[in-house]
Design an enzyme around this catalytic site. Structure first.
Site, PDB file in Angstrom:
ATOM      1  N   TYR A 161       0.829  -1.205   0.000  1.00 57.09           N
ATOM      2  CA  TYR A 161       0.000   0.000   0.000  1.00 57.09           C
ATOM      3  C   TYR A 161       0.855   1.242   0.000  1.00 57.09           C
ATOM      4  O   TYR A 161       2.032   1.219   0.378  1.00 57.09           O
ATOM      5  CB  TYR A 161      -0.927   0.024   1.224  1.00 57.09           C
ATOM      6  CG  TYR A 161      -0.184   0.296   2.506  1.00 57.09           C
ATOM      7  CD1 TYR A 161      -0.018   1.595   2.980  1.00 57.09           C
ATOM      8  CD2 TYR A 161       0.411  -0.746   3.218  1.00 57.09           C
ATOM      9  CE1 TYR A 161       0.707   1.835   4.142  1.00 57.09           C
ATOM     10  CE2 TYR A 161       1.128  -0.505   4.368  1.00 57.09           C
ATOM     11  CZ  TYR A 161       1.268   0.788   4.826  1.00 57.09           C
ATOM     12  OH  TYR A 161       1.994   1.033   5.962  1.00 57.09           O
ATOM     13  N   PHE A 201       2.338   9.761   3.052  1.00 58.20           N
ATOM     14  CA  PHE A 201       2.667   9.691   4.476  1.00 58.20           C
ATOM     15  C   PHE A 201       3.079   8.306   4.923  1.00 58.20           C
ATOM     16  O   PHE A 201       3.634   8.142   6.006  1.00 58.20           O
ATOM     17  CB  PHE A 201       1.512  10.214   5.344  1.00 58.20           C
ATOM     18  CG  PHE A 201       0.235   9.434   5.205  1.00 58.20           C
ATOM     19  CD1 PHE A 201       0.012   8.304   5.966  1.00 58.20           C
ATOM     20  CD2 PHE A 201      -0.729   9.836   4.304  1.00 58.20           C
ATOM     21  CE1 PHE A 201      -1.153   7.582   5.829  1.00 58.20           C
ATOM     22  CE2 PHE A 201      -1.915   9.126   4.167  1.00 58.20           C
ATOM     23  CZ  PHE A 201      -2.120   7.990   4.938  1.00 58.20           C
ATOM     24  N   ASP A 202       2.839   7.289   4.105  1.00 56.72           N
ATOM     25  CA  ASP A 202       3.233   5.930   4.468  1.00 56.72           C
ATOM     26  C   ASP A 202       3.194   5.063   3.220  1.00 56.72           C
ATOM     27  O   ASP A 202       2.340   5.263   2.345  1.00 56.72           O
ATOM     28  CB  ASP A 202       2.279   5.366   5.529  1.00 56.72           C
ATOM     29  CG  ASP A 202       2.825   4.123   6.213  1.00 56.72           C
ATOM     30  OD1 ASP A 202       3.984   3.743   5.968  1.00 56.72           O
ATOM     31  OD2 ASP A 202       2.078   3.514   7.007  1.00 56.72           O
ATOM     32  N   ILE A 217      -7.988   0.887  10.217  1.00 60.08           N
ATOM     33  CA  ILE A 217      -9.041   1.893  10.144  1.00 60.08           C
ATOM     34  C   ILE A 217     -10.272   1.320   9.430  1.00 60.08           C
ATOM     35  O   ILE A 217     -10.143   0.439   8.575  1.00 60.08           O
ATOM     36  CB  ILE A 217      -8.557   3.189   9.459  1.00 60.08           C
ATOM     37  CG1 ILE A 217      -8.071   2.924   8.031  1.00 60.08           C
ATOM     38  CG2 ILE A 217      -7.481   3.880  10.305  1.00 60.08           C
ATOM     39  CD1 ILE A 217      -7.695   4.184   7.241  1.00 60.08           C
ATOM     40  N   TYR A 219      -8.654   8.404  10.342  1.00 57.82           N
ATOM     41  CA  TYR A 219      -8.204   8.805  11.682  1.00 57.82           C
ATOM     42  C   TYR A 219      -8.981   9.992  12.226  1.00 57.82           C
ATOM     43  O   TYR A 219      -8.680  10.498  13.302  1.00 57.82           O
ATOM     44  CB  TYR A 219      -6.703   9.144  11.649  1.00 57.82           C
ATOM     45  CG  TYR A 219      -5.859   7.979  11.199  1.00 57.82           C
ATOM     46  CD1 TYR A 219      -5.651   6.883  12.033  1.00 57.82           C
ATOM     47  CD2 TYR A 219      -5.282   7.962   9.941  1.00 57.82           C
ATOM     48  CE1 TYR A 219      -4.893   5.799  11.615  1.00 57.82           C
ATOM     49  CE2 TYR A 219      -4.520   6.894   9.514  1.00 57.82           C
ATOM     50  CZ  TYR A 219      -4.329   5.818  10.358  1.00 57.82           C
ATOM     51  OH  TYR A 219      -3.572   4.744   9.943  1.00 57.82           O
ATOM     52  N   PHE A 266      -5.522   5.855  -0.540  1.00 61.88           N
ATOM     53  CA  PHE A 266      -4.633   4.701  -0.470  1.00 61.88           C
ATOM     54  C   PHE A 266      -4.715   3.903  -1.757  1.00 61.88           C
ATOM     55  O   PHE A 266      -5.806   3.662  -2.278  1.00 61.88           O
ATOM     56  CB  PHE A 266      -5.046   3.755   0.662  1.00 61.88           C
ATOM     57  CG  PHE A 266      -4.700   4.224   2.033  1.00 61.88           C
ATOM     58  CD1 PHE A 266      -3.456   3.958   2.591  1.00 61.88           C
ATOM     59  CD2 PHE A 266      -5.626   4.925   2.782  1.00 61.88           C
ATOM     60  CE1 PHE A 266      -3.144   4.383   3.868  1.00 61.88           C
ATOM     61  CE2 PHE A 266      -5.327   5.354   4.068  1.00 61.88           C
ATOM     62  CZ  PHE A 266      -4.084   5.082   4.611  1.00 61.88           C
TER      63      PHE A 266
END
Length: 119
Positions: free
Chosen positions: A41, A51-52, A69, A95, A111
C-alpha cells in the site's frame, strides 16, 4: 495524480468510501471482516503528500482487517487476490478530522492497496 478529490469514475459505497480498481484481481473469494491479509500500500493526504508506503519500504505487510481503520476494513473486503485499488477514505473512516493518534494524518486519505493474500 487524482488524489486531490474523488474522480467521477470512482464508485462510492453507502458509507462514503470511494474506490476505483486500478488492476483487476483473479476473482474468487473476498476477505472477510476479520481475515488476515497481505498487502502492499501507499497512502497520501489530499495535497499529494505520501505519508506511508510499504512499497517504498520494499516489504508487504500482513494484518487482520479488524485491526485497521474502518475504511480499510470495508474496502479490502471488496477486493480479490491480485487486485490493486485506489481508495478515497473519508476522515470518519480513517483517523478523523483531528486524530488522537500522534502523527496520524487528518481528514480524507487516499490509499492504493494491492491484495496479495488472504488467510
Amino acid at each position: 495524480e487524482d488524489v486531490a478529490a474523488v474522480p467521477p469514475s470512482a464508485e462510492t459505497t453507502s458509507s462514503g468510501l470511494a474506490y476505483r480498481v486500478l488492476k483487476p484481481g483473479s476473482g474468487g473469494a473476498h476477505p472477510g471482516p476479520t481475515s488476515k491479509v497481505e498487502v502492499h500500500y501507499s497512502g497520501w493526504t489530499l495535497d499529494g503528500k505520501m505519508f506511508d508506503s510499504s512499497v517504498a519500504r520494499g516489504e508487504t505487510i500482513s494484518f487482520g482487517l479488524n485491526q485497521v481503520i474502518p475504511g480499510w476494513t470495508e474496502g479490502v473486503q471488496l477486493m480479490s487476490i491480485g487486485e490493486k485499488t485506489r481508495f478515497w477514505i473519508p476522515g470518519d473512516l480513517a483517523y478523523g478530522e483531528k486524530p488522537s493518534r500522534p502523527g496520524a494524518p487528518a481528514g480524507m486519505l487516499v490509499f492504493d492497496i494491492e491484495l496479495f493474500g488472504v488467510k
